[in-house]
Write a protein that holds these residues in place. Structure first.
Motif, PDB file in Angstrom:
ATOM      1  N   VAL A 200       0.851  -1.376   0.142  1.00 46.96           N
ATOM      2  CA  VAL A 200       0.150   0.019  -0.157  1.00 46.96           C
ATOM      3  C   VAL A 200       0.867   1.176  -0.079  1.00 46.96           C
ATOM      4  O   VAL A 200       0.454   2.165  -0.701  1.00 46.96           O
ATOM      5  CB  VAL A 200      -1.039   0.016   1.174  1.00 46.96           C
ATOM      6  CG1 VAL A 200      -1.853   1.103   1.326  1.00 46.96           C
ATOM      7  CG2 VAL A 200      -1.837  -1.233   1.241  1.00 46.96           C
ATOM      8  N   SER A 201       1.966   1.212   0.814  1.00 45.12           N
ATOM      9  CA  SER A 201       2.896   2.346   0.800  1.00 45.12           C
ATOM     10  C   SER A 201       3.432   2.725  -0.666  1.00 45.12           C
ATOM     11  O   SER A 201       3.507   3.749  -1.151  1.00 45.12           O
ATOM     12  CB  SER A 201       4.180   1.845   1.604  1.00 45.12           C
ATOM     13  OG  SER A 201       3.848   2.501   2.941  1.00 45.12           O
ATOM     14  N   LEU A 202       4.128   1.474  -1.228  1.00 46.36           N
ATOM     15  CA  LEU A 202       4.430   1.753  -2.887  1.00 46.36           C
ATOM     16  C   LEU A 202       3.336   2.021  -3.742  1.00 46.36           C
ATOM     17  O   LEU A 202       3.687   3.189  -4.324  1.00 46.36           O
ATOM     18  CB  LEU A 202       4.760   0.396  -3.081  1.00 46.36           C
ATOM     19  CG  LEU A 202       5.409   0.375  -4.575  1.00 46.36           C
ATOM     20  CD1 LEU A 202       6.884   0.939  -4.592  1.00 46.36           C
ATOM     21  CD2 LEU A 202       5.644  -1.070  -4.892  1.00 46.36           C
ATOM     22  N   MET A 203       2.258   1.761  -3.527  1.00 40.34           N
ATOM     23  CA  MET A 203       1.169   2.173  -4.388  1.00 40.34           C
ATOM     24  C   MET A 203       0.888   3.442  -4.171  1.00 40.34           C
ATOM     25  O   MET A 203       0.246   4.392  -4.938  1.00 40.34           O
ATOM     26  CB  MET A 203      -0.158   1.235  -4.463  1.00 40.34           C
ATOM     27  CG  MET A 203       0.270  -0.279  -4.795  1.00 40.34           C
ATOM     28  SD  MET A 203       1.196  -0.474  -6.271  1.00 40.34           S
ATOM     29  CE  MET A 203       0.161  -0.244  -7.517  1.00 40.34           C
ATOM     30  N   THR A 204       0.880   3.990  -2.790  1.00 40.89           N
ATOM     31  CA  THR A 204       0.363   5.314  -2.476  1.00 40.89           C
ATOM     32  C   THR A 204       1.341   6.255  -2.893  1.00 40.89           C
ATOM     33  O   THR A 204       1.025   7.433  -3.789  1.00 40.89           O
ATOM     34  CB  THR A 204       0.345   5.455  -0.834  1.00 40.89           C
ATOM     35  OG1 THR A 204      -0.741   4.536  -0.528  1.00 40.89           O
ATOM     36  CG2 THR A 204      -0.036   6.939  -0.525  1.00 40.89           C
ATOM     37  N   HIS A 205       2.784   6.059  -2.869  1.00 44.13           N
ATOM     38  CA  HIS A 205       3.748   6.784  -3.456  1.00 44.13           C
ATOM     39  C   HIS A 205       3.626   6.745  -5.012  1.00 44.13           C
ATOM     40  O   HIS A 205       4.090   7.921  -5.616  1.00 44.13           O
ATOM     41  CB  HIS A 205       5.308   6.595  -3.195  1.00 44.13           C
ATOM     42  CG  HIS A 205       5.389   6.693  -1.548  1.00 44.13           C
ATOM     43  ND1 HIS A 205       5.245   7.717  -0.807  1.00 44.13           N
ATOM     44  CD2 HIS A 205       5.955   5.831  -0.715  1.00 44.13           C
ATOM     45  CE1 HIS A 205       5.420   7.568   0.160  1.00 44.13           C
ATOM     46  NE2 HIS A 205       6.128   6.520   0.617  1.00 44.13           N
ATOM     47  N   LEU A 206       3.211   5.734  -5.631  1.00 44.75           N
ATOM     48  CA  LEU A 206       3.164   5.755  -7.257  1.00 44.75           C
ATOM     49  C   LEU A 206       1.931   6.536  -7.701  1.00 44.75           C
ATOM     50  O   LEU A 206       2.160   7.268  -8.526  1.00 44.75           O
ATOM     51  CB  LEU A 206       2.798   4.297  -7.664  1.00 44.75           C
ATOM     52  CG  LEU A 206       4.264   3.518  -7.686  1.00 44.75           C
ATOM     53  CD1 LEU A 206       3.988   2.192  -8.051  1.00 44.75           C
ATOM     54  CD2 LEU A 206       4.910   4.128  -8.845  1.00 44.75           C
ATOM     55  N   VAL A 207       0.615   6.415  -7.080  1.00 43.24           N
ATOM     56  CA  VAL A 207      -0.548   7.012  -7.568  1.00 43.24           C
ATOM     57  C   VAL A 207      -0.653   8.306  -6.882  1.00 43.24           C
ATOM     58  O   VAL A 207      -1.764   8.873  -7.239  1.00 43.24           O
ATOM     59  CB  VAL A 207      -1.588   6.027  -7.523  1.00 43.24           C
ATOM     60  CG1 VAL A 207      -1.364   4.567  -8.398  1.00 43.24           C
ATOM     61  CG2 VAL A 207      -1.950   5.564  -6.390  1.00 43.24           C
TER      62      VAL A 207
END
Lengths: 482, 229
Positions: free
Chosen positions: B44-51
């Motif tokens: 979720v962290s990764l996707m938050t930073h991505l999107v």
């Protein structure tokens, strides 16, 4: 696919970044280090790059809540269900009924079942909140099967006869808590206000509850619903809470014994004990009397320490060797001391009392007077503090006792308990150490009040609330469930 | 590319998450749950930073775990489990971006930083300069600037940076996740870091005492792969 450097500047940048990332082979790494040693601009580049990279550390990290896992598992269950349907549809009708089809169905159904179990576990708070009253009062609800028991107990004892360590205020507080926990709307807030210790104790109860069979769980739910819905629910709740408090002072074996008795016999047993306790000859001191007695106690402490040495309740139960455990107990010495110095101390102690209590004391036979004196001395601070008859010992005494007198296994066991239970047990051990193995709570030993002797038990370690030896052992607590 | 038995055996013995995934393959729901719990925050962290949007990031993360579950029967341990997972995450993020672009509803970080034309790094540097403090930056302010800088990277640079910086993937692993060569990753990361420096340097020069987590004086210890000079 490759992206060769377009020019020298790009190549230099790539080398520098790869160097920072530890991605260069040794030869290239050495080359970069040589260049860095002689090129200040390159060093500046490297430091700037590193500063910017380190700045990314301020980006916040993400923590997802229960809901995320819950909904993800729901999606996975849906996917598993779809797979199952797809596979069964793909089988010819005859084969669906065949062995292969059955095996496939069984496997997929097992997966679904497991996932469904996970779903429930994924949100244990939901289950906790749904069954909170039964979980919170599991020790009591597991003690009787229907309202008949509570009704009979209430009919025979009524509101006035109960002898309990609960003060009226404490009982009112308990009743409020019962009502709060019984009300669905209040449960979540109630749980969030619990401190760490009570949360831990609740977790232990929760684990006990989930370890019960579904039938037993349902029975407890129905029992709670019946108590709350009864026309005389206020009386039943009060009786239940008083019974709970009384029960919690019994050793597990005695609780077990009571639980296995037929209802009538059990009620008779409880009522008999209660009446004996209610008729005990002991004089309960008022807070003011206790305060004055405390002052007296201080003088007495100094006197006894001077004459007996630092032992017993006043000096803590520490002994230089184990031989002393087999010698005369501290209480015995204290009794002897008081008997020998009766004329010196008795008038001073009696000065602490109201006239009414002085008269009552005077009416006791000498043996009981002596026991009463010891009892006051042992209890004065505890009663004053409203913490039961064993609170005369200070926290410091207990801590010292814990450090000096308990072995590693005892320490480990005590530390694993919720704090209130740990303190209760430690207090018991402290007094047993001081008075010998015959000592029990509320007077199992030679100086306890006779009427409550049975209640205290010989080795009572507090109540069943957090003890599991009368139930099957609960599974280890799952911290993440809260 | 077929994965040899030796490779599969190596990853199975070296990576406990691979072993968990092999249990998932055998329909062990508990193993799936454990894997999810281990990775959910990171994904979720990764996707938050991505999107750039938390709710969208959670939706995408759920999609990733669902894909893992659906792919379980085809799973062959040809790499570390995390590499396989981030490959799926990369694909999900790319599909999402394409899908959102088609619907003209792109809400990725770069776009959220405002409508702009031309070089996004220049734009970010310009936008960041408007926030230039005349005092020492606090952590929240610096985080905003860093988010701006990350958002200004293109999608591939951003993914490479996040995998390298926060998931500690090496160039080869990033290459596998993003289906690039290690050399391409090297170029990608060098340009990404130069871009980050361009946006962040003025702030860091201004507030040299900005306290950064895990760094003695604020700088230089964040990346385990980094070499302090």
């Amino acid at each position: 696919m490759s992206n060769p450097p377009t020019n020298e500047k790009d190549r230099r940048l790539e080398q520098l970044v790869a160097y920072l990332d530890g991605e260069l082979p040794p030869a290239e790494r050495a080359l970069v280090e040589k260049q860095l040693a002689r090129d200040a601009a390159l060093r500046e580049d490297l430091q700037g790059m590193e500063r910017a990279w380190s700045a990314l550390d301020v980006l916040p990290t993400t923590k997802v809540d229960d809901r995320f896992a819950q909904t993800t598992m729901e999606m996975v269950v849906g996917a598993a269900r779809d797979e199952l349907l797809e596979k069964t549809r793909a089988l010819p009708i005859k084969r669906r009924k065949g062995i292969l089809g059955k095996a496939l169905l069984a496997t997929a159904a097992a997966m679904l079942g497991l996932l469904a179990v996970r779903l429930v576990r994924e949100n244990p708070n939901r289950r906790l909140l749904a069954d909170l009253p039964v979980i919170q009062y599991i020790d009591t609800y597991t003690q009787f099967r229907d309202l008949d028991f509570l009704n009979k107990l209430h009919d025979q004892l009524g509101p006035g006869v109960w002898v309990s360590d609960l003060t009226d205020d404490a009982l009112a507080e308990e009743q409020n808590e019962f009502l709060t926990v019984s009300n669905t709307a209040n449960r979540r807030e109630w749980v969030t206000t619990l401190d760490e210790e009570n949360r831990g104790a609740l977790l232990v109860r929760y684990n006990r509850f989930v370890a019960l069979s579904p039938t037993e769980q349902a029975r407890l739910r129905e029992l709670h619903a019946a108590v709350v819905a009864a026309p005389n629910s206020a009386d039943l709740e009060r009786t239940m809470l008083l019974y709970r408090q009384w029960l919690s002072a019994l050793p597990a074996s005695r609780q077990y014994e009571l639980r296995d008795m037929p209802v009538d016999k059990r009620v008779h047993e409880i009522v008999t004990q209660q009446r004996r306790e209610a008729n005990n000859p002991w004089i309960e001191l008022t807070p003011e009397e206790n305060r004055r007695l405390e002052q007296m106690k201080q003088s007495l402490r100094e006197q006894i320490v001077r004459e007996m040495g630092p032992r017993g309740e006043f000096g803590g139960p520490r002994r230089p060797d184990r031989e002393r455990d087999r010698g005369p107990g501290f209480v015995e010495q204290l009794r002897s001391y008081l008997a020998a110095h009766r004329n010196e101390w008795l008038p001073k102690i009696l000065e602490s009392l109201s006239e009414e209590h002085r008269e009552k004391f005077a009416a006791l036979e000498p043996r009981l007077q002596q026991q009463q004196l010891v009892r006051w001395i042992m209890q004065s601070r505890g009663r004053n503090a409203g913490r039961g008859p064993f609170a005369g010992v200070t926290q410091q005494d207990l801590e010292q006792f814990f450090v000096d007198e308990t072995d590693p296994a005892q320490k480990e066991r005590l530390l694993a308990l919720p704090r209130d239970q740990m303190e209760r047990e430690l207090r018991q051990m402290y007094f047993r150490s001081a008075f010998g193995e015959d000592f029990g709570p509320s007077g199992g030993g030679p100086f306890g009040p006779p009427p409550r002797g049975d209640r205290g038990g010989r080795r009572g370690f507090g109540g069943p609330r957090d003890r599991d030896d009368f139930q099957r052992p609960p599974p280890p607590p799952r911290e993440e469930e809260f | 590319m077929a994965i040899s038995d030796t490779t599969a055996l190596r990853y199975t013995s070296e990576d406990p998450d691979v072993r968990l995934m092999l249990r998932v393959q055998q329909d062990d729901a508990g193993a799936f749950e454990e894997l999810m719990l281990r990775y959910q925050d990171r994904v979720v962290s990764l996707m938050t930073h991505l999107v750039g949007k938390r709710d969208l990031a959670e939706d995408l993360a759920q999609d990733i775990f669902l894909r893992i579950y659906r792919s379980r029967k085809r799973y062959v341990p040809g790499s570390k489990f995390s590499t396989w997972l981030y490959t799926i995450a990369h694909n999900v993020a790319s599909n999402s971006r394409r899908s959102l672009s088609r619907r003209r509803e792109v809400n990725l970080v770069g776009k959220e930083s405002g409508e702009y034309e031309g070089n996004p790094i220049d734009h970010a540097a310009l936008a960041a300069s408007g926030l230039m403090p005349t005092r020492q930056l606090d952590k929240a302010e610096l985080a905003s600037v860093v988010q701006l800088a990350i958002g200004a990277l293109n999608e591939r640079q951003r993914m490479a940076v996040l995998l390298n910086k926060f998931e500690h993937l090496g160039y080869e692993e990033i290459a596998e996740v993003m289906q690039l060569t290690p050399q391409a990753v090297k170029s990608l990361l060098s340009r990404a870091r130069a871009n980050l420096r361009e946006v962040l340097e003025p702030y860091l020069a201004q507030g040299t005492n900005v306290p950064l987590p895990g760094s003695g004086e604020g700088l230089g210890e964040g990346n385990p792969n980094s070499v302090t000079s």
